[in-house]
Design an enzyme around this catalytic site. Structure first.
Site: not given
Ligand code: NAP
Length: 256
Positions: A145, A158, A162
């Site tokens: 991130s 967090y 990261k």
């Molecule tokens: P999201 O839409 O909530 O998707 C998260 C995915 O991870 C879902 O498929 C969820 O499915 C799965 N997951 C969560 N906990 C898990 C676990 N313990 N084991 C296996 N699967 C798990 O989130 P996202 O925003 O795409 O985030 C993905 C990545 O991007 C993360 O690393 C996050 O830190 C990073 N990120 C996101 C943002 C943002 O603004 N969205 C910004 C910077 C970085 P289930 O809940 O069904 O397991």
């Protein structure tokens, strides 16, 4: 020759039923990779894998909570039983159990953040790197991130995790570059997913964040797909140990 062709490659993308991971997995499949769809919910894994197959791609569904070692081992074993090897590993699943002051975070929330976002990523790498070394080929990505590059008043633990992911890729890139294993971080800005809902669902806050972004909008999961295809493919064959900020330009300014 298509620089971005992934035909014959096997990709495991953790957390690939929603958001960024799903967009990456679907893009990999469109470029010819066989993809493993995995998250904690079996029904959603099946649904996403079936969608890829209906679109002409190859996918299997293997549920896995990344924080359970036996489930991680099962995920990688089933992948190998099905397709023989793992060429591309995207560590995308992460947690953020606490929002607030660094003074208030409970020990168990801190530990969980470090466990899932750092230790589990390393465990996956330790499992997969030996087979990549044997083949002298492999691409690993950790979804970090832009929070890992900045101080935060509310997402401190967090962001520590990261930042650690960025160091993991530098370490692994340094050690395993000789084996033609590329290891990189993808650092998204604010992307409209369930995970970040609290940060953008208030329209006023969303507007402030968008206005502070050079490209004047928040990210969509699909905005992160191209960098994953690049890093997995021949196009990224001499790229390792790097952090790619995919953020509409936010980190180029002091705002946002
Ligand atoms: P999201 O839409 O909530 O998707 C998260 C995915 O991870 C879902 O498929 C969820 O499915 C799965 N997951 C969560 N906990 C898990 C676990 N313990 N084991 C296996 N699967 C798990 O989130 P996202 O925003 O795409 O985030 C993905 C990545 O991007 C993360 O690393 C996050 O830190 C990073 N990120 C996101 C943002 C943002 O603004 N969205 C910004 C910077 C970085 P289930 O809940 O069904 O397991």
């Amino acid at each position: 020759m298509n620089l971005f062709d992934l035909s014959g490659k096997v990709a495991v993308v953790t957390g690939s039923t929603k958001g960024i991971g799903r967009a990456m997995a679907e893009a990999m499949a469109e470029h010819g990779a066989k993809v493993v769809i995995t998250s904690r919910k079996a029904d959603l894994c099946e649904e996403v894998a079936n969608g890829i197959k209906a679109a002409g791609g190859e996918a299997i569904a293997v549920p896995c909570n990344v924080s359970h070692k036996d489930q991680m081992e099962n995920l990688l074993a089933v992948t190998r039983e099905t397709w023989g090897q793992i060429d591309i590993l995207i560590l995308n699943a992460a947690v953020n159990p606490f929002y607030g002051s660094a003074l208030d975070i409970p020990d168990d929330a801190f530990d969980k953040t470090m466990d899932v976002n750092i230790k589990c990523n390393l465990a996956f790498c330790r499992n997969v790197i030996p087979e990549m070394q044997a083949r002298k080929d492999g691409a690993i990505m950790i979804v970090s991130s832009i929070g890992g590059l900045r101080g935060s008043t509310v997402l401190g633990a967090y962001c520590i995790s990261k930042a650690a992911d960025m160091q993991i890729v530098r370490n692994l890139a340094a050690e395993f570059g000789k084996d033609n294993i590329r290891v990189n971080c993808i650092a998204p800005g604010l992307v409209k997913t369930n995970f970040a809902r609290a940060l953008y669902e208030d329209p006023e806050i969303a507007k402030i964040r968008a206005d502070a972004t050079p490209m004047r909008r928040l990210g969509e999961p699909e905005d992160l797909a191209g960098i994953a295809v690049y890093l997995a493919s021949k196009a990224g064959s001499w790229t390792t140990g790097q952090v790619f900020c995919i953020d509409g330009g936010v980190t180029t300014t002091g705002e946002g």
